[in-house]
Design a protein around this motif. Sequence first.
Motif, PDB file in Angstrom:
ATOM      1  N   UNK A  37      22.880   2.629 -11.769  1.00  0.00           N
ATOM      2  CA  UNK A  37      23.649   1.623 -11.034  1.00  0.00           C
ATOM      3  C   UNK A  37      22.712   0.878 -10.076  1.00  0.00           C
ATOM      4  N   UNK A  38      22.726  -0.439 -10.115  1.00  0.00           N
ATOM      5  CA  UNK A  38      21.948  -1.228  -9.155  1.00  0.00           C
ATOM      6  C   UNK A  38      20.512  -1.487  -9.555  1.00  0.00           C
ATOM      7  N   UNK A  39      20.066  -0.900 -10.671  1.00  0.00           N
ATOM      8  CA  UNK A  39      18.672  -1.102 -11.067  1.00  0.00           C
ATOM      9  C   UNK A  39      18.474  -2.382 -11.866  1.00  0.00           C
ATOM     10  N   UNK A  40      19.503  -2.782 -12.577  1.00  0.00           N
ATOM     11  CA  UNK A  40      19.370  -3.972 -13.429  1.00  0.00           C
ATOM     12  C   UNK A  40      20.102  -5.144 -12.776  1.00  0.00           C
ATOM     13  N   UNK A  41      19.753  -6.333 -13.199  1.00  0.00           N
ATOM     14  CA  UNK A  41      20.396  -7.529 -12.657  1.00  0.00           C
ATOM     15  C   UNK A  41      21.688  -7.797 -13.426  1.00  0.00           C
ATOM     16  N   UNK A  42      22.799  -7.484 -12.768  1.00  0.00           N
ATOM     17  CA  UNK A  42      24.106  -7.536 -13.420  1.00  0.00           C
ATOM     18  C   UNK A  42      24.425  -8.913 -13.991  1.00  0.00           C
ATOM     19  N   UNK A  43      23.894  -9.965 -13.339  1.00  0.00           N
ATOM     20  CA  UNK A  43      24.269 -11.317 -13.787  1.00  0.00           C
ATOM     21  C   UNK A  43      23.770 -11.619 -15.200  1.00  0.00           C
ATOM     22  N   UNK A  44      22.810 -10.830 -15.677  1.00  0.00           N
ATOM     23  CA  UNK A  44      22.333 -11.045 -17.040  1.00  0.00           C
ATOM     24  C   UNK A  44      23.131 -10.252 -18.075  1.00  0.00           C
ATOM     25  N   UNK A  45      24.008  -9.357 -17.606  1.00  0.00           N
ATOM     26  CA  UNK A  45      24.764  -8.550 -18.565  1.00  0.00           C
ATOM     27  C   UNK A  45      25.872  -9.408 -19.169  1.00  0.00           C
ATOM     28  N   UNK A  46      26.373  -8.984 -20.312  1.00  0.00           N
ATOM     29  CA  UNK A  46      27.419  -9.753 -20.970  1.00  0.00           C
ATOM     30  C   UNK A  46      28.677  -9.669 -20.115  1.00  0.00           C
ATOM     31  N   UNK A  47      29.288 -10.788 -19.920  1.00  0.00           N
ATOM     32  CA  UNK A  47      30.453 -10.945 -19.044  1.00  0.00           C
ATOM     33  C   UNK A  47      30.139 -10.521 -17.603  1.00  0.00           C
ATOM     34  N   UNK A  48      28.881 -10.382 -17.306  1.00  0.00           N
ATOM     35  CA  UNK A  48      28.391 -10.048 -15.956  1.00  0.00           C
ATOM     36  C   UNK A  48      28.998  -8.771 -15.393  1.00  0.00           C
ATOM     37  N   UNK A  49      29.379  -7.866 -16.283  1.00  0.00           N
ATOM     38  CA  UNK A  49      30.059  -6.655 -15.819  1.00  0.00           C
ATOM     39  C   UNK A  49      29.100  -5.476 -15.657  1.00  0.00           C
ATOM     40  N   UNK A  50      27.826  -5.678 -16.068  1.00  0.00           N
ATOM     41  CA  UNK A  50      26.865  -4.589 -15.904  1.00  0.00           C
ATOM     42  C   UNK A  50      27.041  -3.466 -16.906  1.00  0.00           C
ATOM     43  N   UNK A  51      27.774  -3.731 -17.987  1.00  0.00           N
ATOM     44  CA  UNK A  51      28.033  -2.683 -18.976  1.00  0.00           C
ATOM     45  C   UNK A  51      27.200  -2.896 -20.242  1.00  0.00           C
ATOM     46  N   UNK A  52      27.125  -4.178 -20.610  1.00  0.00           N
ATOM     47  CA  UNK A  52      26.403  -4.439 -21.851  1.00  0.00           C
ATOM     48  C   UNK A  52      25.301  -5.454 -21.600  1.00  0.00           C
ATOM     49  N   UNK A  53      24.069  -4.998 -21.924  1.00  0.00           N
ATOM     50  CA  UNK A  53      22.901  -5.873 -21.782  1.00  0.00           C
ATOM     51  C   UNK A  53      22.354  -6.170 -23.177  1.00  0.00           C
ATOM     52  N   UNK A  54      21.411  -7.081 -23.243  1.00  0.00           N
ATOM     53  CA  UNK A  54      20.787  -7.294 -24.538  1.00  0.00           C
ATOM     54  C   UNK A  54      19.282  -7.509 -24.404  1.00  0.00           C
ATOM     55  N   UNK A  55      18.609  -7.198 -25.486  1.00  0.00           N
ATOM     56  CA  UNK A  55      17.155  -7.380 -25.560  1.00  0.00           C
ATOM     57  C   UNK A  55      16.908  -8.518 -26.540  1.00  0.00           C
ATOM     58  N   UNK A  56      16.259  -9.567 -26.066  1.00  0.00           N
ATOM     59  CA  UNK A  56      16.030 -10.743 -26.907  1.00  0.00           C
ATOM     60  C   UNK A  56      14.577 -10.781 -27.363  1.00  0.00           C
TER      61      UNK A  56
END
Length: 502
Positions: free
Chosen positions: A460-479
């Motif tokens: 919690x708090x380590x990643x930038x939530x605004x980049x997560x899908x729907x900004x919920x901090x649950x699902x991220x992606x690697x491009x």
Amino acid sequence: MKNNSNKGKMTAIFCGFLLLICSQVLAGQKIHTVYFEGEENELHVYRINGTKPGKTLLIVGGIQGDEPGGFLAADFYADFLLEKGNLIVVPRANFPSILKMERKINQDMNRKFLDDDIPNYETKVVTVLKKLICESDCFLNLHEGSGIYSTEFEDEMKNQERFGQSIIADNTVLEKTGSEENINLEQMAQIVIAKINRHIKNKEHYFHFNNHRTNDPDSIHKEQLKSATYYAYQSCKIPAFGIESAKSLPLEQKVRQHIYAINGFMEVFDIIPQTPRVDLKEPEMQYMIISVNDSIPVVVGKMQHLKINKGDTVKVLDILANYERGLSVDVIGLGNQFNDMKKKLVINESTRIEAKKDFYKCGSVFLDIDSKASKAVSLLAVSESNDTQEIRYKLIINGKTKIIDNYSHLSIRRGDKLIIEDILTGKVDPSKYIVNFKGFIGNLHNNNGEDRGYVIDTSEGSLLTRYSLKKKGRQYYVLTTLNGKEVGKIFVDIQSQANEEI
Ligand SMILES: [Zn+2]
């Protein structure tokens, strides 16, 4: 005819890394032009332009093929880079005659500069040389002469008619037309001769100025009216000299004398070399030499695959690259973190060996574990990369390796430590891609988006939530991108710890 602007493309790519240094280098350039490509009289011309403008010196070697002192000396200047002024270097004007080690093939090429249009390759080459001569401010024709030139008759091999150990001009003065000042050819040659003689121990071998007085009625060198230097003198009105090393001297001395002469004329014309030469070409590995289970080494080219069996030992013996120093290899996932060169490593999984020049990645080869091949018939097979652009991701989650397909979902728990160790690819070198975990910054000093190799903390708090899908901090992606275009993606679904939701 083909132009290879060596500094254009290559340096431009590399300059992304070293902007400051490169802006200097790009100002000067080297252009390699090939005339009559593919024909036996292929003619290579190197134009080297200094960073600062100045005079142009033309150096021609090998107009007669049995005079190696000249063309071997000229050859060194093809690799020069200049601080000021320009060189045009034709190391081997008459390549067929060099291959045969003969003075001439059809005609003496240095007797064809006066109204000679006999159809042969010599004429074609002379046409190009004439153009180059008139483009220049000074012309040096490098030769070897038999015997030693002397103003007095000493013996059969040392007299006024001999050529060796002299700088020849067609006259003492070059008369210029219009408002231009006449040029004292003898004085110019004497300055250079003094520089050459400083390096000659045996006084009998000292260089002298040799005035052929080519156009005088009583000249003993009337044949020189058809020579390249006379063409330069008469038609292009530029100072031109024949530099003659005596044939009988050791080859190295002959080459060195020519080099002292060229350096001398460069000084006279204020043409300044770069020392040391700065040529920051993009590092590129060509071959890796690998021994499997201590067998005879095999040569594996860049991006080729080497099929091995699980448990084989692999040792990289050497790599061949466009640099000789600063080279290392990294067997991904094995060995140490610096250099795996000459280390015997047991391979249990398919992996990649990456070559580096200093910290620049410069090419990979792949080790494929061949599950089908039986141990008994273990033949080493090197193959080209397959054409598929398939990408897979090699991940380490809490210390455990996991390989997943492109566009798939990875399900982890909050707080898991994820490392994207690398991507596994077919045709393209993995180092050409950028693999970016959106919402994580790997390198704070240089956020180029490349996130391979970093420990990604999913707490919690380590990643930038605004980049997560729907900004919920649950699902991220690697491009994954190649030259700025998306070529792959994986989704990282972070499952909540049991108590998080409550
Ligand atoms: Zn000659």
